[in-house]
Design a protein around this motif. Structure first.
Motif, short mmCIF file in Angstrom:
data_model
loop_
_atom_site.label_atom_id
_atom_site.label_comp_id
_atom_site.label_asym_id
_atom_site.label_seq_id
_atom_site.Cartn_x
_atom_site.Cartn_y
_atom_site.Cartn_z
N ALA A 1 2.09 8.41 2.54
CA ALA A 1 1.87 9.86 2.59
C ALA A 1 1.22 10.29 3.90
O ALA A 1 1.28 11.47 4.28
CB ALA A 1 0.99 10.29 1.41
N ASN A 2 0.59 9.35 4.61
CA ASN A 2 -0.07 9.66 5.87
C ASN A 2 0.82 9.45 7.09
O ASN A 2 0.34 9.58 8.22
CB ASN A 2 -1.33 8.80 6.03
N GLU B 1 0.61 4.07 -1.22
CA GLU B 1 -0.10 5.33 -1.07
C GLU B 1 -0.29 5.72 0.40
O GLU B 1 -0.47 6.91 0.72
CB GLU B 1 -1.47 5.25 -1.76
N TRP C 1 0.85 -1.19 0.00
CA TRP C 1 0.00 0.00 0.00
C TRP C 1 0.89 1.25 0.00
O TRP C 1 0.88 2.02 0.97
CB TRP C 1 -0.91 0.01 1.22
#
Length: 276
Positions: A229-230, A226, A224
């Motif tokens: 970015a968190n 993506e 994952w």
């Protein structure tokens, strides 16, 4: 709102009793609260320890349910417990963590007040017994991740909308990091009440745990990307490392020695908690 505290426990006989005692002594939670211990793959008295705490829990207003699974595996235990949990707010607690009395009620209030999806935790206090582990823990606790808002290791909680962010827990190493990174930093809350999280003990155990932590982050990055970015932690940089090292040379030496051993060694493929 009901709070469900889910504790996956595999061979946690030595630590679970203290964990449950602290939970049961917690401040009352408006709306009620339950504890679900998911004993999985145990070869000791983990389930018996949990069942022995049922009368004490009931007297304090907690419903305590014990699930026994012959199969090991934390994600499967979490999923089983989630299916029987009644709470709109879910807290996921490691069996060796000791919560402070106001923590769970404060989390329930904070998460219950949020309209959108929210993730929360308390302020961790990293504990250790041996001289080496104390030094390592002291330095590790000053790194950006440990100082970020609601890092969530050992304990994290979500409201109903937050729990809808994912379905079942995937079969991965680092379930806590995975869940945390499903939320943007602005969606995380940290209450002031602390909890005690024990650092593993001994050089070999520190290496195993650090290697496992690194593998867990790498697994999330691969499956994952993506979510990275968190992460939300500030970059430390070389200057920051030097400042931390100057402030705590012994802690830096312990941390650096473990880091070097992780890079040079090979993974044995085994997992052990490493408590004394």
């Amino acid at each position: 709102m009901i709070l469900s505290v889910i504790i996956p426990a595999s061979n946690e006989e030595r630590w679970l009793g203290a964990c449950l005692s602290a939970l049961i002594a917690s401040d009352p939670v408006a709306g009620g609260a339950e504890i679900i211990v998911a004993a999985n793959g145990c070869r000791d008295r983990t389930a018996e320890v949990a069942r022995a705490a049922i009368p004490e829990a009931a007297a304090a207003g907690w419903q305590l349910t014990v699930i026994e699974r012959a199969e090991g595996g934390k994600p499967a235990a979490l999923n089983h417990a989630d299916r029987v949990a009644r709470g709109e707010i879910r807290a996921y607690l490691d069996a060796d963590v000791i919560v402070s009395p106001p923590l769970l009620a404060a989390l329930a209030r904070g998460l219950g007040a949020r309209e959108g999806a929210a993730y929360g935790s308390g302020r961790p206090r990293v504990t250790a017994q041996s001289r080496l582990s104390r030094a390592y823990a002291r330095f590790w606790s000053r790194l950006p991740f440990a100082r970020s808002t609601a890092p969530g290791f050992g304990l994290f909680a979500v409201n109903r909308a937050g729990r809808a962010r994912w379905g079942e827990f995937p079969a991965i190493i680092s379930d806590d990091s995975y869940v945390r990174m499903l939320f943007q930093p602005s969606e995380r809350i940290e209450v002031a009440a602390p909890y005690d999280w024990p650092m593993t003990e001994g050089f070999a155990a520190l290496i195993r745990v650090r290697r496992r932590q690194d593998a867990g982050v790498a697994e999330i990055a691969a499956r994952w990307p993506e979510l990275l970015a968190n992460e939300g932690k500030p970059r430390l940089g070389a200057g920051g490392v030097l400042r931390l090292a100057a402030a705590d040379p012994a802690g830096f030496a312990a941390y650096a020695a473990v880091s070097l051993a992780v890079r040079m060694g090979r993974d044995s493929g085994t997992w052990a908690r490493g408590r004394q």
